[in-house]
Design an enzyme around this catalytic site. Structure first.
Site, PDB file in Angstrom:
ATOM      1  N   GLU A  79      -5.260  -8.349  -0.189  1.00  0.00           N
ATOM      2  CA  GLU A  79      -5.990  -8.164   0.980  1.00  0.00           C
ATOM      3  C   GLU A  79      -7.384  -7.843   0.573  1.00  0.00           C
ATOM      4  OE1 GLU A  79      -4.639  -5.061   3.597  1.00  0.00           O
ATOM      5  OE2 GLU A  79      -2.471  -5.561   3.289  1.00  0.00           O
ATOM      6  N   GLU A 103       0.828  -1.284   0.029  1.00  0.00           N
ATOM      7  CA  GLU A 103      -0.050   0.055   0.136  1.00  0.00           C
ATOM      8  C   GLU A 103       0.757   1.321  -0.048  1.00  0.00           C
ATOM      9  OE1 GLU A 103      -3.037  -0.092   3.132  1.00  0.00           O
ATOM     10  OE2 GLU A 103      -4.213  -1.884   1.892  1.00  0.00           O
TER      11      GLU A 103
HETATM   12  O1  AHR Z   1      -5.112  -6.039   6.749  1.00  0.00           O
HETATM   13  C1  AHR Z   1      -4.927  -4.586   7.530  1.00  0.00           C
HETATM   14  C2  AHR Z   1      -4.477  -3.703   7.070  1.00  0.00           C
HETATM   15  O2  AHR Z   1      -5.109  -3.083   5.947  1.00  0.00           O
HETATM   16  C3  AHR Z   1      -2.994  -3.854   6.361  1.00  0.00           C
HETATM   17  O3  AHR Z   1      -2.008  -3.812   7.231  1.00  0.00           O
HETATM   18  C4  AHR Z   1      -2.817  -2.811   5.478  1.00  0.00           C
HETATM   19  O4  AHR Z   1      -2.095  -3.232   4.419  1.00  0.00           O
HETATM   20  C5  AHR Z   1      -4.221  -2.418   5.186  1.00  0.00           C
HETATM   21  O5  AHR Z   1      -4.698  -1.001   5.038  1.00  0.00           O
END
Ligand code: AHR
Length: 516
Positions: free
Chosen positions: A292, A173
């Site tokens: 994610e 990210e």
């Molecule tokens: O999964 C929780 C968080 O969400 C992770 O660390 C991050 O990559 C995202 O913003």
């Protein structure tokens, strides 16, 4: 509701699901590692400190690949801190989650745990506070056989054979201001390109994912992908994207529609990746790593559930308790993943244990399944194979989805959401045709008739449904089986028509066999 007719044909497939579509994620975050997969001293811990009760649930859940060690955490992580004798590993401040990281668990322990669980490891390198040099050293430590300082260091640490990690994430990210050393797309594109060059010079067999947008609602979405891919296109195999569905608005109908925006997000990233390819007159097709995805909102914007004072070790943060309703929205996301099997070739449910997770534990106590456990387990078990195209004529509803970002409140109109969301997977080996169906109507049964052309001699083999009159029902330590799948009665096949009545607000799996 009137009967919904759907049509599919055995010969018309979207694509074949990649085993990596059914991945998950372990971050050094809250109690995901410590008190989650690893808890030395727990009555269920093995000699390495791995919780056997959690491992049994992980095997039942069925993830195929596991992302590690972050997440936001990785943008400040020194991989060297997590290897070597445990007693000499440093305690560090983790700025991502305002915690103290003891480093008792690190890369080698993670690889051992993956091997024990039968899961492929996916490692992320730190392109926040660090860069190409640390990344290339990490690959050398993990994947080079022997005869160099770093490969021999791994051997001296007790891991004689190289780990052979194939899938690597180029940071996490990096478009987000919450990230340690966030980058502009230009900066990130350059750094990622130089890192990947060196990583592949060490091990040409590895596959890499460049960071795409951390959400469709990011102001830089689109331009970020384009710029990053202009730099990295020739060097990477994947572009990542992240999605968390929410019900901030307390509007169930909108929440259940939100996975349709995940479909749009995937389609848009594919379009941008292919536009970059077209610009270069390239026939290369980048694949997507949705590394994610989940439902996450209760513990997201509230600081008390996100960080705790005094830099605790393994704090109780992000311990989202999932409802029946969450499992439905989550099930919709599973259907989105299946229906993009042609381009989404890796995906990670974020995360695995305790922190926004399908599995919950108590320190020193039991482990149990959250509501979202079930759609994932069913998708991983029964979603292997050829995903078929479906033409369905479902009635629709109109809604709008609230997806805020920072101080900007954003509404996304959804003018015609089909009540039925459906995927169909043909497993040639198992001779099965499996339907994954979400009925988004909150009050009415959805009678479904799927005409499965090209299949002969089908018979219903298994049905399961997640459905409960109380959409806010949850599983807890004291009532761990409050929500669980039950058989869906009444499904039948006649002359290649699969007929089933989907309960209101339900997620169902209907498997027919004889589809050789
Ligand atoms: O999964 C929780 C968080 O969400 C992770 O660390 C991050 O990559 C995202 O913003």
């Amino acid at each position: 509701m009137r009967e919904v007719k759907a049509l599919l044909h055995r010969d018309f497939a979207i694509g074949t699901t990649d085993p990596r579509l059914f991945g998950a994620f372990v971050e050094h975050l809250g109690r995901c590692v410590y008190g989650g997969i690893f808890e030395p001293g727990h009555p269920q811990a093995d000699e390495r400190g791995f919780r056997k009760d959690v491992l049994a649930l992980v095997r039942e859940l069925g993830p195929t690949i596991m992302r590690y060690p972050g997440g936001n955490f990785v943008s400040g992580y020194n991989w060297e801190d997590g290897v070597g004798p445990v007693e000499s590993r440093p305690r560090r401040l983790d700025l991502a989650w305002k915690s103290t990281e003891t480093n008792r668990f690190g890369t080698n322990e993670f690889i051992d745990w993956c091997r024990l669980a039968g899961i492929e490891p996916m490692l992320a390198v730190n392109l926040g506070t660090r860069g190409g040099d640390a990344a290339r050293n990490f690959v050398e430590y993990c994947n080079h056989a022997s005869g160099t300082a770093l490969s021999d260091l791994r051997r001296a640490h007790g891991w004689e054979k190289p780990h052979g990690v194939k899938f690597w994430c180029l940071g996490n990210e990096m478009d987000g201001p919450w990230q340690m050393e966030m980058k502009t797309a230009q900066e990130y594109g350059r750094i990622a390109t130089e890192a990947v060059k060196m990583m592949k010079w060490i091990d040409p067999s590895i596959e890499l994912a460049a960071c795409g947008s951390s959400g469709r609602n990011m102001p830089t979405f689109g331009t970020w992908e384009q710029t990053v891919l202009e730099h990295t296109f020739d060097h990477v195999e994947f572009i990542s994207l992240h999605t968390y569905l929410n019900n901030y608005a307390g509007d169930t109908a909108a929440f259940l529609a939100s996975s349709d925006l995940m479909d749009s997000f995937i389609d848009e990233v594919v379009a941008i990746a292919d536009a970059v390819a077209a610009h270069r007159r390239s026939s290369k097709r980048l694949m997507l790593s949705l590394d994610e995805w989940n439902v996450w909102y209760r513990t997201r914007r509230n600081r008390q559930t996100r960080v705790l004072p005094n830099w605790p070790v393994a704090p109780h943060i992000l311990e989202e308790v999932y409802t029946m309703e969450d499992a439905l929205a989550f099930g919709g996301a599973c259907i989105s993943l299946l229906n993009h099997a042609d381009r989404v070739k890796a995906a990670c449910l974020a995360q695995l244990v305790n922190a926004i997770a399908p599995i919950m534990t108590e320190d020193g106590g039991p482990a149990w399944r959250q509501t979202i456990f079930f759609p994932f387990a069913q998708m991983s078990k029964l979603g292997r194979g050829r995903v078929l195209r479906i033409d369905a004529e479902s009635p629709t509803y109109e809604t709008r989805y609230f997806d805020p970002r920072g101080s900007i409140d954003q509404y996304y109109p959804l003018p015609s959401v089909p009540y039925l969301k459906l995927a169909a997977v043909h497993d040639i080996n198992a001779k099965s045709l499996t339907l994954f169906a979400l009925n988004r109507h909150l009050h009415e049964v959805l009678p479904l008739d799927v005409k499965a052309e090209g299949f002969a001699g089908l018979a219903i083999d298994q049905t399961l449904t997640l459905h409960d009159a109380d959409l806010k029902a949850v599983n807890t330590k004291d009532n761990p089986d409050r929500i669980k799948p039950t058989a869906l009665k009444g499904a039948a096949v006649a002359e290649s028509h699969i007929r089933v009545a989907l309960p209101p607000a339900s997620w169902s799996v209907i498997r027919a066999r004889g589809a050789g």
